[in-house]
Scaffold this active site. Structure first.
Site, PDB file in Angstrom:
ATOM      1  N   GLN A  17       0.787  -1.246   0.000  1.00  0.00           N
ATOM      2  CA  GLN A  17       0.000   0.000   0.000  1.00  0.00           C
ATOM      3  C   GLN A  17       0.817   1.292   0.000  1.00  0.00           C
ATOM      4  OE1 GLN A  17      -3.400   2.356   2.629  1.00  0.00           O
ATOM      5  NE2 GLN A  17      -3.018   0.254   3.131  1.00  0.00           N
ATOM      6  N   GLU A 139       1.193  -1.277   8.293  1.00  0.00           N
ATOM      7  CA  GLU A 139       0.400  -0.139   8.766  1.00  0.00           C
ATOM      8  C   GLU A 139       0.297  -0.013  10.290  1.00  0.00           C
ATOM      9  OE1 GLU A 139      -1.566   2.372   7.135  1.00  0.00           O
ATOM     10  OE2 GLU A 139      -1.891   2.996   9.188  1.00  0.00           O
ATOM     11  N   ASP A 168       0.536   3.762   6.065  1.00  0.00           N
ATOM     12  CA  ASP A 168       0.804   3.414   4.668  1.00  0.00           C
ATOM     13  C   ASP A 168       0.518   4.581   3.728  1.00  0.00           C
ATOM     14  OD1 ASP A 168       1.723   0.864   5.003  1.00  0.00           O
ATOM     15  OD2 ASP A 168      -0.229  -0.078   4.816  1.00  0.00           O
ATOM     16  N   GLY A 247      -7.761  20.281  19.068  1.00  0.00           N
ATOM     17  CA  GLY A 247      -7.383  21.686  19.072  1.00  0.00           C
ATOM     18  C   GLY A 247      -7.931  22.430  20.274  1.00  0.00           C
ATOM     19  N   GLY A 248      -7.973  23.723  20.181  1.00  0.00           N
ATOM     20  CA  GLY A 248      -8.391  24.537  21.316  1.00  0.00           C
ATOM     21  C   GLY A 248      -9.897  24.722  21.422  1.00  0.00           C
TER      22      GLY A 248
END
Ligand SMILES: CC(C)(COP(=O)(O)OP(=O)(O)OC[C@H]1O[C@@H](n2cnc3c(N)ncnc32)[C@H](O)[C@@H]1OP(=O)(O)O)[C@@H](O)C(=O)NCCC(=O)NCCS
Length: 415
Positions: A17, A139, A168, A247-248
């Site tokens: 892959q 993977e 991959d 995130g924030g």
């Protein structure tokens, strides 16, 4: 119309892959990608996870569009000579064999440079230099070694690997960028170079925010946007954050109407600070707008579980698409949990060429993911993957071999 990489010839010595994803992208950008496969069997994925007897598997067809296939036994001296002709006429060799395999075949960096000093040799390996440099990697090994698994899942469960193939396909993407960058530098230097994308490095690059959090944790001992706050414990390493947003802006996955029977009746809901007032109005809690426990982002952090429980009471009264419609009218960031079935049937993804139907002479029609990167001057036409060795004669003729020579090499089993 010429494409962005028209004129670039790729010797595609990849399998499975990670490497094929990279060369497929280059092919979509217009490079001539010649996939070299083992005579007789070819890329192992041709027969892995087959859904139709004797037809190339979807695993193979979905990773090898727009390429040509030539079969060469590169362990036979005559086969090596054919590979040498390809090295001399290509710009890039891409490979993702186990460490040392190319050298054992006799194609060391030095030998390739002697044959073609302009050649770029691009490799995917599991690890960069270090204790694991000789290991074979797939993977999920990369997801574990790159920090993704330890930070995915829920606090009370084991590490979890993701469905997204960040080890991959993610590393294939990194390698493709390295290759076009090396091609660009070659314009100035005239020289080839080695390009290495290690899967551990690629996964870690995608987990950058978790290394950020590791350092925040070490400095402050607590991360207020994580579900462990305020009631749970933080240890020494970044914990699994469930569905918390990276995130924030705090987010979580919430149930929608029908969740009892539909495993994907959920929505991702982000309590983005600028639209807090809108969120309160939509869910019927206008009193939270000015309430001291909820009015600021910092005040809300210890109450996130209560907040999401209240929002969920609202989302459970709507289907995920109804909720999307309403929330979008208020600019509240959210996203439906789409199943692969829903994605396969999505008209807009078909329209943009992100989902494409391709016809194959053996398996018939199938769906694939088209080029996710759209260039306005280099549109992508997705064409089917090659049959094993389909272009052997064509490529050999281009390399200058006569019909008699091709027949002789075929009799020897070299092609
Ligand atoms: C993916 C991986 C684990 C598969 O391992 P594998 O199936 O045992 O395959 P290998 O890469 O070790 O083997 C290739 C062998 O086939 C041989 N081979 C490949 N193409 C050939 C050809 N056309 N003719 C003759 N021999 C060929 C190689 O020379 C090598 O032989 P050797 O082991 O005697 O040196 C391994 O290739 C790997 O770790 N690759 C790097 C990381 C990677 O890309 N992983 C992601 C995969 S999606």
């Amino acid at each position: 119309m010429p494409k962005a990489l028209t004129g670039v010839r790729i010797l595609d010595f990849t399998h499975v892959q990670s490497g094929p994803t990279c060369t497929q992208l280059l092919a979509w950008f217009g490079a001539d990608v010649i996939k070299v496969e083992r005579a007789g069997t070819g890329d192992v994925t041709r027969e892995q996870l087959r859904d139709i007897p004797d037809a190339d598997s979807l695993y193979f067809t979905m990773l090898n569009h727009n390429k040509r296939s030539i079969t060469i036994d590169t362990k036979k001296p005559e086969g090596k000579k054919v590979l040498e002709s390809l090295v001399k006429t290509c710009d890039v060799l891409v490979e993702n064999f186990a460490p040392g395999a190319l050298d054992r075949m006799g194609f060391t960096w030095e030998h390739i440079q002697e044959l073609n000093p302009k050649m770029i040799v691009a490799s995917v390996k599991g690890f960069g230099l270090g204790p694991y440099q000789d290991c074979k990697v797939y993977e999920n090994v990369a997801q574990c070694a790159g920090g993704a698994a330890s930070t995915t899942g829920f606090d009370d469960g084991p590490p979890v690997v993701s469905g997204a193939q960040i080890g991959d396909s993610g590393t294939g993407l990194h390698l493709a960028l390295g290759i076009v960058t090396a091609l660009y530098q070659r314009n100035a230097t005239g020289r080839g170079q080695k390009v290495l994308a290690a899967m551990q490095d690629g996964v870690l690059n995608l987990c950058r925010v978790k290394l950020r959090d590791q350092q925040r944790l070490e400095r402050t001992g607590v991360m207020r946007e994580y579900p462990q706050y305020p009631n749970g414990e933080f240890g020494q390493a970044v914990p699994r954050a469930g569905n918390a947003s990276g995130g924030g802006q705090p987010g979580w996955i919430l149930k929608c109407k029908g969740w009892e029977t539909d495993p994907n009746a959920y929505i991702y809901f982000i309590t983005q600070a600028p639209v807090w007032g809108e969120i309160c109005k939509v869910i019927g809690k206008p009193e939270w707008i000015a309430h001291p426990d909820f009015s600021t982002a910092a005040a809300r952090l210890p109450h996130l579980q209560d907040i999401f429980a209240e929002i969920e009471r609202w989302t459970m009264t709507k289907s995920k698409f109804e909720a999307m419609d309403i929330l979008n009218q208020h600019d509240i960031p959210c996203g439906p949990i789409l199943s692969m079935k829903e994605i396969a049937e999505d008209a807009s993804l078909r329209k943009t060429g992100t989902i494409v139907e391709v016809d194959h002479p053996v398996r018939g029609k199938y769906l694939t993911v088209g080029n996710p990167i759209k260039l306005s001057d280099s549109p992508t036409d997705v064409t089917r993957s090659p049959l094993l060795g389909e272009h052997t004669d064509e490529v050999m003729t281009e390399l200058g071999y006569t019909a008699d020579q091709i027949a002789t090499l075929r009799n020897l089993g070299a092609i």
